[in-house]
Design a protein around this motif. Structure first.
Motif, mmCIF file in Angstrom:
data_model
loop_
_atom_site.group_PDB
_atom_site.id
_atom_site.type_symbol
_atom_site.label_atom_id
_atom_site.label_comp_id
_atom_site.label_asym_id
_atom_site.label_seq_id
_atom_site.Cartn_x
_atom_site.Cartn_y
_atom_site.Cartn_z
ATOM 1 N N MET A 164 0.143 10.447 0.217
ATOM 2 C CA MET A 164 0.292 11.507 1.141
ATOM 3 C C MET A 164 0.698 11.434 1.911
ATOM 4 O O MET A 164 1.460 12.428 3.119
ATOM 5 C CB MET A 164 -1.375 11.365 1.650
ATOM 6 C CG MET A 164 -3.043 11.289 0.825
ATOM 7 S SD MET A 164 -3.218 13.588 0.776
ATOM 8 C CE MET A 164 -3.145 14.108 2.521
ATOM 9 N N HIS A 165 1.594 10.075 1.546
ATOM 10 C CA HIS A 165 3.023 10.183 3.276
ATOM 11 C C HIS A 165 4.191 11.172 2.841
ATOM 12 O O HIS A 165 4.214 11.738 4.129
ATOM 13 C CB HIS A 165 2.714 8.484 3.285
ATOM 14 C CG HIS A 165 3.956 7.909 2.503
ATOM 15 N ND1 HIS A 165 3.459 7.824 1.285
ATOM 16 C CD2 HIS A 165 5.370 8.223 2.686
ATOM 17 C CE1 HIS A 165 5.012 7.513 0.977
ATOM 18 N NE2 HIS A 165 6.062 7.010 1.749
ATOM 19 N N ALA A 166 4.200 10.809 1.380
ATOM 20 C CA ALA A 166 5.953 11.701 1.349
ATOM 21 C C ALA A 166 6.160 12.497 1.974
ATOM 22 O O ALA A 166 7.091 12.835 2.591
ATOM 23 C CB ALA A 166 5.877 11.040 -0.339
ATOM 24 N N GLU A 197 1.330 -1.219 0.219
ATOM 25 C CA GLU A 197 0.232 0.202 -0.479
ATOM 26 C C GLU A 197 0.627 1.713 0.143
ATOM 27 O O GLU A 197 0.931 2.628 -0.780
ATOM 28 C CB GLU A 197 -0.827 -0.044 1.042
ATOM 29 C CG GLU A 197 -2.544 -1.235 0.865
ATOM 30 C CD GLU A 197 -2.760 -1.262 2.101
ATOM 31 O OE1 GLU A 197 -3.042 -0.562 2.730
ATOM 32 O OE2 GLU A 197 -3.705 -2.360 2.692
ATOM 33 N N ASN A 198 2.080 0.981 0.522
ATOM 34 C CA ASN A 198 3.478 2.500 0.174
ATOM 35 C C ASN A 198 3.072 2.927 -1.070
ATOM 36 O O ASN A 198 3.296 3.612 -0.933
ATOM 37 C CB ASN A 198 4.117 1.974 1.933
ATOM 38 C CG ASN A 198 5.311 2.905 1.678
ATOM 39 O OD1 ASN A 198 5.969 3.452 0.838
ATOM 40 N ND2 ASN A 198 5.159 3.984 2.582
ATOM 41 N N VAL A 199 3.693 2.203 -1.620
ATOM 42 C CA VAL A 199 3.615 2.037 -3.089
ATOM 43 C C VAL A 199 2.534 3.493 -3.359
ATOM 44 O O VAL A 199 3.366 4.645 -4.582
ATOM 45 C CB VAL A 199 3.589 1.215 -3.998
ATOM 46 C CG1 VAL A 199 4.279 1.350 -5.698
ATOM 47 C CG2 VAL A 199 4.588 -0.346 -3.389
ATOM 48 N N THR A 218 6.483 12.058 6.034
ATOM 49 C CA THR A 218 7.208 10.990 6.647
ATOM 50 C C THR A 218 8.420 11.221 5.647
ATOM 51 O O THR A 218 9.813 10.649 6.102
ATOM 52 C CB THR A 218 6.898 9.839 5.674
ATOM 53 O OG1 THR A 218 5.062 9.011 5.969
ATOM 54 C CG2 THR A 218 7.616 8.198 6.000
ATOM 55 N N HIS A 219 8.883 11.837 4.809
ATOM 56 C CA HIS A 219 10.382 11.933 4.265
ATOM 57 C C HIS A 219 10.444 13.441 4.612
ATOM 58 O O HIS A 219 11.774 13.452 3.362
ATOM 59 C CB HIS A 219 9.998 11.286 2.737
ATOM 60 C CG HIS A 219 9.881 10.145 2.845
ATOM 61 N ND1 HIS A 219 10.587 9.364 3.353
ATOM 62 C CD2 HIS A 219 8.755 9.506 1.875
ATOM 63 C CE1 HIS A 219 9.998 8.088 2.825
ATOM 64 N NE2 HIS A 219 9.046 8.294 1.593
ATOM 65 N N GLN A 220 10.405 13.924 5.487
ATOM 66 C CA GLN A 220 10.460 15.199 5.962
ATOM 67 C C GLN A 220 12.169 15.725 5.898
ATOM 68 O O GLN A 220 12.399 16.343 5.647
ATOM 69 C CB GLN A 220 9.654 16.230 6.766
ATOM 70 C CG GLN A 220 10.025 17.611 7.288
ATOM 71 C CD GLN A 220 8.644 18.210 7.875
ATOM 72 O OE1 GLN A 220 8.411 17.552 8.517
ATOM 73 N NE2 GLN A 220 8.770 19.077 7.856
HETATM 74 FE FE LIG Z 1 8.072 6.199 1.142
#
Ligand SMILES: [Fe+2]
Ligand code: FES
Length: 436
Positions: free
Chosen positions: A213-215, A207-209, A218-220
């Motif tokens: 909305m997460h990037a 699902e992460n792929v 999560t990747h800040q």
């Molecule tokens: Fe990611």
């Protein structure tokens, strides 16, 4: 049948806008997935280029079943269970190599690379028994079905069901785009496998792929420093690594503007068209090679088809623009191996492959400054779901906003949770309907 979970009980775990946490945490559900979902779907095994010569083999798994892809003496590809026909020892480890024949490490029985029993030490002891050369049951068993699409080898543990191309449906175009990007229409898997064991359910990783909305959150810690460093460079001098990391901080609006397309059986792809020439200069050696083969118009179409992510549910996700493949191998309800692979476009300059390696190391490897953000998120989701907190997992975003296309696919924005809902529609279909 491994467990007693009724269809009614299974059906109640997936609603149109949410799924019950048991689908990620219940070992009995996992066992049933191995039987009904991973046991019925076409599962990606590997690519023909991994076994180029007769005698080459490549070991992997279909769900929790160990298998070996081989190239036999007749130059045919086989997918065999990694199980000696004598007492069951695995023939090879989780690796790849080259053999004249397989020799079992336990009692030394020897098999051809298509699984046929070739030699038994002290064979006279089997006289008059049912275990002998020439008997089908004495050979290594082939996986019931194996089909290849343009070099991509898939196998299924079930003898019947849709043909591979039908099962792939419109998402097959993502494989075509991979190959069209090679001036020779071929790829070669190179560069080894980066392999990680995650304490999380396989569906959380998959699902992460398509979770755009997460990037930005999560990747800040990855993109903010990259932006600060990037300010010191003129655009034309900016290192590729900085550009790659800066992209993690794209705004929600940019993420929204990409389209996701879903098709039956849980597959999907991102269809964000990029402007012509933005990733490859039309005067470059690579693009002029493509133009020679395809002409200018078709070459532009190929390179503008920006399949940032394609998911072939449940076993593989790939980025045709970065020449990387992610392979998912479930081990237990909360244990999943993820491998990342790179490939060469045959006939293309070596620099493209070098970029692919750099991307794989920068974004997926243990030394990445972005990958561990996701890896931490996987564990946190698994552990959060295992608490006695809420029972349900939300999939409400952009509900009822999908657009149906004439080819049976559905389209929604890049931050829609349509892709998750589509995966669980397939999940239900496999888990409930024994005819799939
Ligand atoms: Fe990611
Ligand atoms: S288990 Fe393989 S030869 Fe005995």
């Amino acid at each position: 049948m491994l467990t007693e979970i009724s269809n009614t009980e299974l059906d109640a775990l997936v609603e149109r806008d949410r799924v019950h946490k048991r689908v990620y945490t219940d070992p009995a559900i996992f066992d049933l997935e191995m039987e009904r979902l991973w046991g019925r779907a076409w599962v990606f095994v590997g690519h023909e280029s991994q076994v180029p010569k007769s005698g080459d083999y490549f070991s992997t798994s279909i769900g929790t079943q160990g298998v070996i892809m081989t190239r036999d003496k007749s130059n045919n590809i086989n997918v065999l269970f990694n199980r000696c026909s004598h007492k069951g020892a695995q023939l090879v480890g989780d690796d790849a190599g080259h053999v004249a024949q397989f020799r079992c490490p336990y009692h030394g029985y020897v098999f051809e690379t298509d699984g046929i029993l070739a030699h038994i030490p002290q064979e006279a002891g089997y006289q008059g028994s049912d275990f002998c050369k020439g008997k089908k049951e004495s050979n290594i068993r082939q996986v019931p079905r194996m089909q290849i699409y343009r070099g991509f080898v898939f196998a299924s543990l079930t003898a019947d069901g849709d043909e591979l191309e039908t099962w792939l449906g419109p998402t097959i175009s993502s494989f075509d785009n991979i190959l069209d990007r090679s001036p020779l229409g071929e790829i070669e898997i190179c560069g080894g496998r980066l392999r990680y064991l995650h304490d999380a359910n396989w569906k959380i990783l998959l699902e992460n792929v398509s979770d755009n909305m997460h990037a930005p959150v999560t990747h800040q810690s990855a993109y903010q420093p990259a932006r600060m460093v990037g300010e010191n460079f003129k655009p034309e001098d900016k290192p590729l690594e900085i550009e790659m990391l800066e992209r993690f901080g794209s705004s929600y609006e940019v993420a929204d503007s990409a389209n996701y397309i879903t098709s039956r059986y849980g597959h999907c792809y991102a269809d964000g068209a990029i402007t012509s020439g933005s990733s490859h200069d039309e005067k470059s050696k690579y693009v002029s090679g493509l133009i020679e083969v395809h002409g200018l118009k078709k070459t532009r179409e190929i390179l503008n088809m920006s399949r940032q992510n394609t998911i072939i549910y449940p076993s593989i996700a790939f980025k045709s623009t970065m020449q990387t493949i992610r392979v998912y191998r479930p081990l237990a309800v909360d244990k999943t191996i993820q491998e990342t692979w790179t490939y060469k476009l045959k006939g293309a300059p070596e620099e493209l492959f070098e970029d692919s390696i750099r991307y794989n190391q920068l974004v997926f490897s243990p030394s990445s400054i972005a990958a561990h953000d996701d890896y931490e998120a996987y564990h946190r989701i698994q552990h959060g779901l295992q608490t006695q907190g809420l029972e349900w997992v939300s999939q409400h975003r952009n509900l009822d906003e999908d657009i149906s296309n004439s080819d049976g696919t559905r389209k929604s924005s890049g931050t829609s949770e349509m892709t998750f809902r589509n995966e669980f529609q397939a999940w239900q279909e496999y888990m409930l309907d024994e005819r799939v």
